[in-house]
Design an enzyme around this catalytic site. Structure first.
Site, PDB file in Angstrom:
ATOM      1  N   GLU A 129      -3.956 -40.138  13.764  1.00  0.00           N
ATOM      2  CA  GLU A 129      -3.754 -39.342  14.978  1.00  0.00           C
ATOM      3  C   GLU A 129      -4.970 -38.502  15.322  1.00  0.00           C
ATOM      4  O   GLU A 129      -5.351 -38.382  16.488  1.00  0.00           O
ATOM      5  CB  GLU A 129      -2.521 -38.439  14.833  1.00  0.00           C
ATOM      6  CG  GLU A 129      -1.184 -39.170  14.887  1.00  0.00           C
ATOM      7  CD  GLU A 129      -0.815 -39.816  13.557  1.00  0.00           C
ATOM      8  OE1 GLU A 129      -1.566 -39.658  12.560  1.00  0.00           O
ATOM      9  OE2 GLU A 129       0.245 -40.476  13.506  1.00  0.00           O
ATOM     10  N   HIS A 164      11.627 -35.239  13.056  1.00  0.00           N
ATOM     11  CA  HIS A 164      11.464 -36.073  14.245  1.00  0.00           C
ATOM     12  C   HIS A 164      12.210 -35.542  15.459  1.00  0.00           C
ATOM     13  O   HIS A 164      12.542 -36.304  16.356  1.00  0.00           O
ATOM     14  CB  HIS A 164      11.935 -37.508  13.949  1.00  0.00           C
ATOM     15  CG  HIS A 164      10.831 -38.413  13.533  1.00  0.00           C
ATOM     16  ND1 HIS A 164       9.608 -38.430  14.157  1.00  0.00           N
ATOM     17  CD2 HIS A 164      10.751 -39.336  12.561  1.00  0.00           C
ATOM     18  CE1 HIS A 164       8.824 -39.324  13.576  1.00  0.00           C
ATOM     19  NE2 HIS A 164       9.489 -39.879  12.595  1.00  0.00           N
TER      20      HIS A 164
END
Lengths: 329, 334
Positions: free
Chosen positions: A64, A133
């Site tokens: 990322e 999440h």
């Protein structure tokens, strides 16, 4: 002439926005984890690899920080990258690049280097994905000067915010509430780019201002319908752009309704709702007939079990109950 | 894959080039010596990281780059900014925090930027420049521009995840990045062997199928030659290359460093290998420079620095009204 409408999902609308951007500007490319062959973790970029090829639809490794930073570099180098970070949770691995580089370059270089980068990511809870999440950190990102933060809640915005973000010379983060991807609505056939500097008043009423954004906006719509049956009419405002905030929109509403309830999926302490509330207090205190109230997520890591997750998130019932109490005492 | 080991010292190319390299190293050295004085005089504040001892790296590498190439550097970047072609006045004014500084006094010593010379900072986050360099090279690749992005970093940055992510990405996508490791053997105060499980740094790049070379970073001629080969390879292949330059920082990490982590003997040993001293001696041996030429060179540099200081002194402070300017682009600016 009657406007022609099409049925589609929020996901389809995002896909159309991406396709249009890739068609319109050769400098635009998309990169992120599984955006190509997989079609996107949430199937948003499905079909784009076949249409635009692997140079413009780039599958990245699970890095990322590197691919977000590469988006900054590519933007500095003359491209118009769209970086997809799978979810806001993973964006924390790229936070250094977003905060220390993307947000600072223009100011730190004395105006020499702007960063025309768009970063998209899924956000929010409601899918039983548990503590790592389900974050809603868009309000957190909205704390950072130098970036703009958008949260499309409607098909119009899902379709139209991307192009406007790409035209912006500075970094723009677009947060897509994951629960909205399968949402089906209608969209005008000729839908196109939309403004990204204004909130939107979706429903008008005289009794209370419901101020929200993202997936909670839809809970506010449901709550407003229930409240209307009781004879309570509310303004429903979609903030749309979380940074910079369109303060005027909710001040105008509060001047009419004299009551404000903010619904925000972020945690309450230091939340975007806190910022909105503070601005109302600072700028419209004498217009208020009741204290500003907030409905936010419970300050816990998100639990997996359905009943527990529901208890943690803002819900229609609590919006309705709070609004009734605020209006009727 | 190539791994050129450190060779015996390289022959001097020619008089003109050798003198040019000496001059560039001296410009950096004297500029930074002056900066230290000005720091003590409280004209310069914040962090000040000196490059003294490492000049051969920036100077040698710069020889291999064209004006169209890009450089991404670290917070120890005065040398890179100078040899990239920026005016000393713009750099000095920046360190003074004045509006005529290259970044209007907003960046200071650690954040020197220049659009004309394609210097993309000056990054104070160790490893933060790696992904940006990869992205600049990606933009060149996509736009079919045959340019090199030179990414300079210390060996300490190789323990950061961003090094590994970026090396993988540059190699996977075959992007034209020249990675230049300025190995000065200390990550701030932590010695290489205390921060890396594998101290053969090239092997880390080689693990990502990136060709490598290692060079004596105290020998400017050797660095220039190795950097030329490396950048030629990047230009020919459009793919990354990793060049390790073994060098040494003569001064403390910053202005707040009692240097408890290394011995005076070690520092003195490296000072014997001073890149400026050794090149000067070699030029003298060759008869390519004499004392009067050297004196003239020093005088010219002193004049350049004095004029930079004067420029910084004369410059104004940015208006406080401009505090929020450039948080976002002005309308129409791109």
């Amino acid at each position: 002439m009657e406007q022609q409408l099409r049925k589609m999902t929020y996901r389809d609308a995002l896909n159309e926005g991406l396709r249009e951007a890739l068609q319109k500007d050769e400098r635009v490319f998309l990169m992120g984890e599984d955006v190509g062959r997989y079609g996107g973790c949430f199937a948003v970029s499905k079909g784009l690899l076949d249409e635009f090829g692997p140079e413009r639809i780039r599958d990245t490794p699970l890095s990322e920080s590197a691919f977000t930073g590469a988006g900054i570099g590519a933007a500095l180098g003359g491209m118009r990258p769209i970086v997809e970070i799978m979810t806001v949770n993973f964006s924390l691995l790229a936070l250094d690049q977003i905060m220390n580089n993307a947000a600072t370059y223009l100011h730190m270089s004395g105006g020499l280097f702007n960063v025309p980068l768009v970063i998209r990511m899924a956000t929010g809870g409601g899918k039983q994905l548990a503590a790592q999440h389900s974050h809603s950190l868009e309000g957190w990102y909205a704390h950072i000067p130098g970036i703009k933060v958008l949260c499309p809640a409607t098909l119009e915005d899902a379709r139209g915010m991307l192009w406007s973000a790409l035209l912006d010379p500075d970094p723009v983060l677009i947060f897509e509430p994951a629960v909205l991807y399968p949402m089906e609505r209608t969209l005008a056939v000729d839908a196109g780019p939309v403004a990204i500097d204004k909130a939107k008043l979706h429903r008008e009423g005289k009794d209370l201002s419901l101020i929200s954004y993202g997936s909670c906006l839809h809970k506010c719509f449901d709550a407003a319908a229930i409240l209307a049956e009781d004879g309570i009419e509310v303004d429903v405002i979609d903030l749309r752009t979380l940074r910079p905030l369109d303060t005027e929109s909710f001040l105008t509403s509060v001047a009419k309704t004299h009551r404000a309830l903010i619904v925000d999926e972020g945690w309450r302490s230091g939340s975007l709702a806190a910022e909105v509330s503070a601005r109302i207090m600072e700028q419209a205190f004498y217009q208020l007939d009741a204290p500003v109230e907030r409905i936010c997520s419970a300050e816990v890591p998100m639990p997996y079990a359905k009943h527990m997750e529901e208890a943690a998130l803002p819900q229609v019932a609590s919006i309705v109950a709070t609004a009734r109490r605020m209006v009727h005492g | 894959m190539t791994n050129t080991d450190i060779k015996a010292r390289q022959p001097l190319a020619n008089q003109e080039q050798s003198l040019h390299l000496l001059r560039q190293m001296l410009r950096i050295r004297r500029f930074e010596e002056k900066s230290t004085e000005l720091y003590s005089a409280m004209k310069i504040r914040g962090f000040l990281h000196l490059y003294i001892g490492e000049e051969a790296v920036a100077v040698g590498v710069a020889e291999a780059l064209s004006t169209d190439d890009a450089v991404v550097a670290t917070y120890r970047e005065h040398g890179h900014a100078i040899v990239r072609g920026m005016s000393m006045g713009a750099i000095m004014a920046e360190m003074y925090g004045k509006v005529d500084g290259c970044c209007r006094g907003r960046g200071g010593s650690m954040h020197l930027f220049d659009a004309e010379h394609r210097l993309y900072g000056g990054n104070a986050i160790v490893g933060g420049g790696f992904p940006i360099a990869v992205g600049l090279a990606l933009a060149d690749h996509l736009q079919k521009k045959a340019r090199v992005t030179c990414c300079c970093f210390g060996e300490g940055a190789m323990a950061e995840g961003e090094f590994h992510e970026s090396m993988n990405l540059a190699s996977l996508w075959q992007l034209p990045v020249l990675f230049v490791c300025e190995n000065n053997f200390y990550a701030m105060g932590t010695a290489l062997e205390l921060s890396e499980s594998v101290v053969d740094l090239s092997s880390k790049a080689a693990a990502y199928a990136v060709p490598t070379a290692t060079v004596d970073g105290m020998d400017v001629i050797a660095v220039a030659e190795a950097a030329k080969k490396a950048s030629d390879t990047v230009r020919e292949t459009g793919a990354p290359f990793f060049l390790e330059c073994r060098t040494y920082r003569f001064r403390p990490h910053s202005m707040f460093d009692p240097e408890l982590y290394r011995s005076k003997q070690e520092v003195d040993g490296w000072k014997q290998r001073c890149p400026i001293l050794s090149l000067t001696n070699r030029l003298k041996e060759k008869g390519w420079i004499d004392d009067s030429t050297l004196e003239k060179l020093e005088e010219d540099i002193a004049t350049e620095i004095a004029s930079a200081v004067d420029f910084a002194e004369q410059s104004e402070w940015e208006s406080v009204e401009d505090l929020t300017r450039f948080v976002y682009s002005d309308v129409g600016v791109n």
